[in-house]
Design an enzyme around this catalytic site. Structure first.
Site, mmCIF file in Angstrom:
data_model
loop_
_atom_site.group_PDB
_atom_site.id
_atom_site.type_symbol
_atom_site.label_atom_id
_atom_site.label_comp_id
_atom_site.label_asym_id
_atom_site.label_seq_id
_atom_site.Cartn_x
_atom_site.Cartn_y
_atom_site.Cartn_z
ATOM 1 N N SER A 1 17.850 6.114 -0.121
ATOM 2 C CA SER A 1 16.419 6.022 0.185
ATOM 3 C C SER A 1 16.038 4.554 0.273
ATOM 4 O O SER A 1 16.773 3.687 -0.228
ATOM 5 C CB SER A 1 15.643 6.683 -0.963
ATOM 6 O OG SER A 1 14.272 6.410 -0.861
ATOM 7 N N TYR B 1 13.883 7.556 -10.158
ATOM 8 C CA TYR B 1 14.255 7.959 -8.791
ATOM 9 C C TYR B 1 15.023 6.824 -8.116
ATOM 10 O O TYR B 1 16.089 7.040 -7.532
ATOM 11 C CB TYR B 1 13.009 8.326 -7.978
ATOM 12 C CG TYR B 1 13.319 8.770 -6.562
ATOM 13 C CD1 TYR B 1 14.025 9.948 -6.318
ATOM 14 C CD2 TYR B 1 12.913 8.007 -5.461
ATOM 15 C CE1 TYR B 1 14.320 10.352 -5.016
ATOM 16 C CE2 TYR B 1 13.196 8.409 -4.158
ATOM 17 C CZ TYR B 1 13.900 9.584 -3.943
ATOM 18 O OH TYR B 1 14.200 9.983 -2.664
#
Ligand code: NDP
Length: 278
Positions: free
Chosen positions: A173, A186
């Site tokens: 990501s 995350y």
């Protein structure tokens, strides 16, 4: 005397038709050369990026083996793709359980004889500030986003080594390149995916296995629904509403990496919506 006036030959158009058009046509045909017939296992194929990728790859002639927990969604997708003439199979899979991931990959081998590409895509993003101590969310992100990727590698690697070829695509990501308040865990999982991918890249060179890590920015999927903190969920939904691009952006990145000739290894792709700042 012939009264029909012939249009003047447009040299540019003629040149385009004779030289460029066949060239582009060849490119178009070649576009699918390294996709068609490939056996591709995709985790997290029941929605979002995984689903979009399964659809696009099927359209280009790949065989897809779909894994996720929501089997009814996977079955519907596999049925739809099969009706369109593609080969697709659905396997209920929780990526936090190695045996289930192994069963997913084994299905590809049992059904189609080999595995060309493993896409470790399943993931979730329940972001929150560390001070909120949402430990269940931390555990889940570590189990799905890191261990799930490792289990995918573990399930596919022995076959790819034996085949002396294959391609492992891991999904990181933009959050695997930067961290902000609320995204510590995350981001940690997505940094981990990049680190694992780079180690893998170096280790699998002797077996002619390609490795790609794809780091998307905001893409419109169900991902923000995994946020359990109401305030973070609301601001993330607003952020996605303003910024997110369609999931086929990711599918095209996968196809770009897969479709290179086998001696070309696209190791990293980072992309964002054009309007996304961070
Ligand atoms: P979605 O929520 O739409 O899809 C997530 C997928 O992961 C679903 O298919 C879900 O299936 C699956 N999944 C979640 N937990 C498990 C589990 N335990 N076992 C198996 N499958 C699981 O989000 P995206 O498509 O956006 O997410 C895909 C990946 O892309 C994730 O790794 C995410 O971090 C990454 N990503 C997404 C971005 C975005 O903006 N959308 C940006 C950057 C990265 P099911 O619930 O049926 O099991």
């Amino acid at each position: 005397m012939d009264s029909i006036v012939k249009p003047k030959e447009n040299k540019k158009v003629t040149y385009y038709r004779m030289v460029y058009q066949p060239f582009f046509l060849t490119l178009k045909i070649n576009r699918m050369d390294n996709i068609k017939g490939k056996v591709v296992v995709i985790t997290g194929a029941s929605s979002g990026l995984g689903e979009a990728t399964a659809r696009y790859l099927s359209e280009l002639g790949a065989i897809v083996v779909l894994g996720a927990r929501r089997i009814e969604r996977l079955d519907a997708l596999a049925e739809e793709l099969s009706k369109n003439g593609s080969k697709a199979v659905a396997v209920e899979t929780d990526v936090t359980d190695y045996e289930q991931v192994k069963r997913l990959v084994d299905t590809a081998i049992n059904e189609y004889g080999h595995i060309d590409v493993m896409i470790n895509n399943a993931g979730l993003m329940p972001q929150s500030l560390l001070e909120q101590l949402r430990i269940d969310d931390w555990d889940q992100m570590i189990d799905v986003n890191i261990k799930g990727v490792l289990y995918g590698i573990a399930a596919a690697l022995p076959y790819m080594k034996a085949q002396r070829g294959g391609h492992i695509i891991n999904v990181s990501s933009v959050a695997g390149h930067r961290v902000g308040p609320g995204s510590s865990v995350y981001s940690a999982t997505k940094y981990a995916v990049r680190v694992i991918s780079e180690g893998l890249r170096q280790e699998v060179k002797p077996y002619h296995i390609r490795t790609t890590v794809i780091s998307p920015g905001a893409v419109s999927t169900e991902l923000p629904n995994s946020i359990t903190d109401p305030a973070t969920a609301q601001s993330m939904h607003e952020f996605y509403k303003k910024n997110a691009i369609p999931a086929d952006s990711f599918a095209r990145a996968v196809v770009y990496a897969m479709n290179q000739p086998e001696n070309v290894d696209i190791n990293e792709i980072l992309f964002r919506p054009t309007v996304q700042h961070l």
